[in-house]
Design a protein around this motif. Structure first.
Motif, PDB file in Angstrom:
ATOM      1  N   GLY A   1      -8.088 -11.239 -17.448  1.00  0.00           N
ATOM      2  CA  GLY A   1      -7.282 -12.177 -18.230  1.00  0.00           C
ATOM      3  C   GLY A   1      -6.534 -11.500 -19.358  1.00  0.00           C
ATOM      4  N   ARG A   2      -7.185 -10.564 -20.008  1.00  0.00           N
ATOM      5  CA  ARG A   2      -6.533  -9.831 -21.102  1.00  0.00           C
ATOM      6  C   ARG A   2      -5.368  -9.003 -20.578  1.00  0.00           C
ATOM      7  NH1 ARG A   2      -8.849  -4.600 -23.715  1.00  0.00           N
ATOM      8  NH2 ARG A   2      -7.452  -4.265 -25.467  1.00  0.00           N
ATOM      9  N   ALA A   3      -5.563  -8.339 -19.437  1.00  0.00           N
ATOM     10  CA  ALA A   3      -4.491  -7.519 -18.867  1.00  0.00           C
ATOM     11  C   ALA A   3      -3.314  -8.378 -18.423  1.00  0.00           C
ATOM     12  CB  ALA A   3      -5.032  -6.705 -17.690  1.00  0.00           C
ATOM     13  N   GLN A   4      -3.609  -9.559 -17.886  1.00  0.00           N
ATOM     14  CA  GLN A   4      -2.528 -10.453 -17.473  1.00  0.00           C
ATOM     15  C   GLN A   4      -1.795 -11.010 -18.692  1.00  0.00           C
ATOM     16  OE1 GLN A   4      -5.018 -12.924 -14.934  1.00  0.00           O
ATOM     17  NE2 GLN A   4      -3.910 -12.209 -13.117  1.00  0.00           N
ATOM     18  N   ALA A   5      -2.539 -11.352 -19.747  1.00  0.00           N
ATOM     19  CA  ALA A   5      -1.905 -11.870 -20.962  1.00  0.00           C
ATOM     20  C   ALA A   5      -0.995 -10.823 -21.602  1.00  0.00           C
ATOM     21  CB  ALA A   5      -2.974 -12.318 -21.953  1.00  0.00           C
ATOM     22  N   ALA A   6      -1.351  -9.549 -21.428  1.00  0.00           N
ATOM     23  CA  ALA A   6      -0.532  -8.462 -21.975  1.00  0.00           C
ATOM     24  C   ALA A   6       0.651  -8.132 -21.077  1.00  0.00           C
ATOM     25  CB  ALA A   6      -1.390  -7.214 -22.182  1.00  0.00           C
ATOM     26  N   GLY A   7       0.705  -8.740 -19.889  1.00  0.00           N
ATOM     27  CA  GLY A   7       1.823  -8.517 -18.985  1.00  0.00           C
ATOM     28  C   GLY A   7       1.752  -7.225 -18.195  1.00  0.00           C
ATOM     29  N   VAL A   8       0.560  -6.623 -18.092  1.00  0.00           N
ATOM     30  CA  VAL A   8       0.460  -5.352 -17.371  1.00  0.00           C
ATOM     31  C   VAL A   8      -0.142  -5.516 -15.974  1.00  0.00           C
ATOM     32  CG1 VAL A   8       0.410  -3.943 -19.442  1.00  0.00           C
ATOM     33  CG2 VAL A   8      -1.747  -4.814 -18.505  1.00  0.00           C
ATOM     34  N   VAL A   9      -0.788  -6.643 -15.716  1.00  0.00           N
ATOM     35  CA  VAL A   9      -1.296  -6.961 -14.383  1.00  0.00           C
ATOM     36  C   VAL A   9      -0.601  -8.217 -13.902  1.00  0.00           C
ATOM     37  CG1 VAL A   9      -3.327  -7.739 -13.077  1.00  0.00           C
ATOM     38  CG2 VAL A   9      -3.529  -5.827 -14.673  1.00  0.00           C
ATOM     39  N   ARG A  10      -0.203  -8.219 -12.660  1.00  0.00           N
ATOM     40  CA  ARG A  10       0.550  -9.344 -12.117  1.00  0.00           C
ATOM     41  C   ARG A  10      -0.225 -10.655 -12.306  1.00  0.00           C
ATOM     42  NH1 ARG A  10       2.271  -7.955  -6.372  1.00  0.00           N
ATOM     43  NH2 ARG A  10       2.704 -10.184  -6.304  1.00  0.00           N
TER      44      ARG A  10
ATOM     45  N   VAL B   1      -8.701   3.302  -4.387  1.00  0.00           N
ATOM     46  CA  VAL B   1      -8.701   2.412  -5.549  1.00  0.00           C
ATOM     47  C   VAL B   1      -7.418   2.585  -6.359  1.00  0.00           C
ATOM     48  CG1 VAL B   1      -9.817   1.958  -7.781  1.00  0.00           C
ATOM     49  CG2 VAL B   1     -11.201   2.201  -5.722  1.00  0.00           C
ATOM     50  N   TYR B   2      -6.964   3.816  -6.542  1.00  0.00           N
ATOM     51  CA  TYR B   2      -5.741   4.039  -7.315  1.00  0.00           C
ATOM     52  C   TYR B   2      -4.516   3.481  -6.601  1.00  0.00           C
ATOM     53  CZ  TYR B   2      -8.365   6.999 -10.517  1.00  0.00           C
ATOM     54  OH  TYR B   2      -9.261   7.467 -11.438  1.00  0.00           O
ATOM     55  N   LEU B   3      -4.480   3.590  -5.287  1.00  0.00           N
ATOM     56  CA  LEU B   3      -3.382   2.974  -4.541  1.00  0.00           C
ATOM     57  C   LEU B   3      -3.401   1.461  -4.725  1.00  0.00           C
ATOM     58  CD1 LEU B   3      -3.508   5.066  -1.240  1.00  0.00           C
ATOM     59  CD2 LEU B   3      -1.612   4.991  -2.871  1.00  0.00           C
ATOM     60  N   ALA B   4      -4.610   0.876  -4.678  1.00  0.00           N
ATOM     61  CA  ALA B   4      -4.722  -0.570  -4.883  1.00  0.00           C
ATOM     62  C   ALA B   4      -4.328  -0.956  -6.308  1.00  0.00           C
ATOM     63  CB  ALA B   4      -6.143  -1.025  -4.582  1.00  0.00           C
ATOM     64  N   LEU B   5      -4.739  -0.138  -7.280  1.00  0.00           N
ATOM     65  CA  LEU B   5      -4.380  -0.416  -8.673  1.00  0.00           C
ATOM     66  C   LEU B   5      -2.866  -0.492  -8.853  1.00  0.00           C
ATOM     67  CD1 LEU B   5      -6.913   1.756 -10.705  1.00  0.00           C
ATOM     68  CD2 LEU B   5      -6.431  -0.666 -11.109  1.00  0.00           C
ATOM     69  N   ASP B   6      -2.157   0.368  -8.180  1.00  0.00           N
ATOM     70  CA  ASP B   6      -0.704   0.349  -8.291  1.00  0.00           C
ATOM     71  C   ASP B   6      -0.147  -0.992  -7.810  1.00  0.00           C
ATOM     72  OD1 ASP B   6       1.403   2.013  -9.253  1.00  0.00           O
ATOM     73  OD2 ASP B   6       2.176   2.126  -7.215  1.00  0.00           O
ATOM     74  N   GLY B   7      -0.801  -1.583  -6.823  1.00  0.00           N
ATOM     75  CA  GLY B   7      -0.371  -2.892  -6.337  1.00  0.00           C
ATOM     76  C   GLY B   7      -0.677  -4.029  -7.295  1.00  0.00           C
ATOM     77  N   PHE B   8      -1.606  -3.814  -8.222  1.00  0.00           N
ATOM     78  CA  PHE B   8      -1.936  -4.843  -9.205  1.00  0.00           C
ATOM     79  C   PHE B   8      -0.967  -4.858 -10.389  1.00  0.00           C
ATOM     80  CE2 PHE B   8      -6.539  -4.535  -7.697  1.00  0.00           C
ATOM     81  CZ  PHE B   8      -6.492  -5.762  -7.056  1.00  0.00           C
ATOM     82  N   ARG B   9      -0.158  -3.822 -10.532  1.00  0.00           N
ATOM     83  CA  ARG B   9       0.749  -3.751 -11.677  1.00  0.00           C
ATOM     84  C   ARG B   9       1.737  -4.918 -11.677  1.00  0.00           C
ATOM     85  NH1 ARG B   9       0.655   1.070 -14.489  1.00  0.00           N
ATOM     86  NH2 ARG B   9      -0.301   2.853 -13.409  1.00  0.00           N
ATOM     87  N   ALA B  10       2.074  -5.370 -12.866  1.00  0.00           N
ATOM     88  CA  ALA B  10       3.000  -6.498 -12.982  1.00  0.00           C
ATOM     89  C   ALA B  10       4.429  -6.109 -12.651  1.00  0.00           C
ATOM     90  CB  ALA B  10       2.923  -7.071 -14.398  1.00  0.00           C
ATOM     91  N   SER B  11       4.799  -4.850 -12.907  1.00  0.00           N
ATOM     92  CA  SER B  11       6.188  -4.434 -12.700  1.00  0.00           C
ATOM     93  C   SER B  11       6.475  -4.169 -11.225  1.00  0.00           C
ATOM     94  CB  SER B  11       6.470  -3.168 -13.520  1.00  0.00           C
ATOM     95  OG  SER B  11       5.595  -2.124 -13.132  1.00  0.00           O
ATOM     96  N   ASN B  12       7.712  -4.464 -10.816  1.00  0.00           N
ATOM     97  CA  ASN B  12       8.196  -4.166  -9.456  1.00  0.00           C
ATOM     98  C   ASN B  12       7.267  -4.704  -8.369  1.00  0.00           C
ATOM     99  OD1 ASN B  12      10.366  -2.651 -10.548  1.00  0.00           O
ATOM    100  ND2 ASN B  12       8.989  -0.893 -10.792  1.00  0.00           N
ATOM    101  N   ARG B  13       6.805  -5.916  -8.561  1.00  0.00           N
ATOM    102  CA  ARG B  13       5.828  -6.455  -7.620  1.00  0.00           C
ATOM    103  C   ARG B  13       6.497  -7.157  -6.442  1.00  0.00           C
ATOM    104  NH1 ARG B  13       5.527 -10.012 -12.095  1.00  0.00           N
ATOM    105  NH2 ARG B  13       5.964 -12.201 -11.571  1.00  0.00           N
ATOM    106  N   LEU B  14       5.840  -7.065  -5.296  1.00  0.00           N
ATOM    107  CA  LEU B  14       6.275  -7.786  -4.108  1.00  0.00           C
ATOM    108  C   LEU B  14       5.734  -9.209  -4.141  1.00  0.00           C
ATOM    109  CD1 LEU B  14       5.516  -5.078  -1.383  1.00  0.00           C
ATOM    110  CD2 LEU B  14       7.782  -5.742  -2.228  1.00  0.00           C
ATOM    111  N   ASP B  15       6.387 -10.101  -3.419  1.00  0.00           N
ATOM    112  CA  ASP B  15       5.843 -11.450  -3.249  1.00  0.00           C
ATOM    113  C   ASP B  15       4.656 -11.384  -2.298  1.00  0.00           C
ATOM    114  OD1 ASP B  15       7.729 -12.616  -4.896  1.00  0.00           O
ATOM    115  OD2 ASP B  15       9.136 -12.986  -3.247  1.00  0.00           O
ATOM    116  N   LEU B  16       3.602 -12.081  -2.660  1.00  0.00           N
ATOM    117  CA  LEU B  16       2.407 -12.119  -1.809  1.00  0.00           C
ATOM    118  C   LEU B  16       2.551 -13.273  -0.820  1.00  0.00           C
ATOM    119  CD1 LEU B  16      -0.360 -11.515  -4.508  1.00  0.00           C
ATOM    120  CD2 LEU B  16       0.696  -9.851  -2.967  1.00  0.00           C
ATOM    121  N   ARG B  17       2.497 -12.965   0.460  1.00  0.00           N
ATOM    122  CA  ARG B  17       2.743 -13.984   1.486  1.00  0.00           C
ATOM    123  C   ARG B  17       1.467 -14.699   1.922  1.00  0.00           C
ATOM    124  NH1 ARG B  17       7.484 -11.288   5.326  1.00  0.00           N
ATOM    125  NH2 ARG B  17       8.868 -10.737   3.589  1.00  0.00           N
ATOM    126  N   GLU B  18       0.346 -14.290   1.355  1.00  0.00           N
ATOM    127  CA  GLU B  18      -0.927 -14.942   1.646  1.00  0.00           C
ATOM    128  C   GLU B  18      -1.495 -15.472   0.337  1.00  0.00           C
ATOM    129  OE1 GLU B  18      -4.042 -16.289   4.056  1.00  0.00           O
ATOM    130  OE2 GLU B  18      -2.142 -15.359   4.633  1.00  0.00           O
TER     131      GLU B  18
END
Length: 230
Positions: free
Chosen positions: A138-147, A181-198
């Protein structure tokens, strides 16, 4: 008669037996998971399974005694991650702590998959870890760093996937799970995110997945006698 301050021989023997059982159980559970053969643990400790039964009346009693120190360590590490000033580093630290704890320890992976329903001890620690993880997220999302569409269930799915990667690669590249894990972490970033279809799972779907056959652990079963199938 024993000297003042020294336990009698029977008590010293009982303590040594318990320590041997815990040492052997720690290895067996790490290698084979929560359903490791209990008579094999007793045999490796040089004891009969009845002695194991006297110290640990149920499988879950033995398993919790093995996992409890690591669980407390993980809680402390997650709390430390929550205290980091940088919300992204806290989030990264959270996932790395949890994935590192289960890498090479199948029983801890079983614990994270919540295979121990109906026990106050494991429920309390599991709930504590989940609550701390939710605060970090929640803190990371509030800071805008996690999608913003990442949920707690998504974190559990990463843990399950990382556990399988660690299991499949442990004899060849025991640290390969970190790359995953690091590859997955990159997908959690808020920037340049893809739309999740599921869509994300809700809590009910997550708990139903945890309760699928093969994931549920009936921890209150009595310990099996020697010679019985695990």
């Amino acid at each position: 008669m024993s000297s003042r301050g020294n336990p009698p021989p029977a008590r010293r023997d009982a303590r040594r037996n318990r320590e041997r059982l815990l040492e052997c159980a720690r290895r067996a559970f790490a290698d084979h998971g929560a359903q490791a053969a209990l008579d094999g643990i007793a045999r490796e400790a040089g004891l009969v399974v009845g002695t194991l039964y006297r110290h640990f009346p149920t499988r879950l009693d033995l398993l919790y005694a093995v996992l409890e120190p690591k669980l407390r360590h993980v809680v402390n590490e997650v709390e430390a991650a929550l205290g980091l000033e940088d919300p992204w580093e806290a989030f990264r630290g959270l996932l790395e702590v949890l994935c590192a704890a289960q890498a090479g320890d199948r029983a801890f992976g079983d614990f994270l998959a919540r295979r121990f329903p109906g026990d106050d001890r494991t429920d309390a620690v599991h709930s504590e870890i989940c609550a701390l993880a939710q605060r970090v997220l929640g803190r990371a999302q509030a800071a805008g760093v996690v999608r913003p569409d990442v949920t707690g269930a998504d974190l559990f799915l990463l843990l399950w996937a990382s556990s399988r990667v660690a299991e499949a690669t442990r004899h060849v590249a025991p640290s390969m799970w970190r790359r995953h894990v690091y590859l997955a972490l990159d997908g959690f970033r808020a920037s340049n995110r893809l739309d999740l279809r599921e869509p994300a799972w809700d809590t009910d779907q997550l708990y139903r997945a945890m309760a699928e056959p093969g994931k549920v652990f009936h921890g209150e079963e009595p310990l099996r006698r020697a010679g019985e199938a695990p």
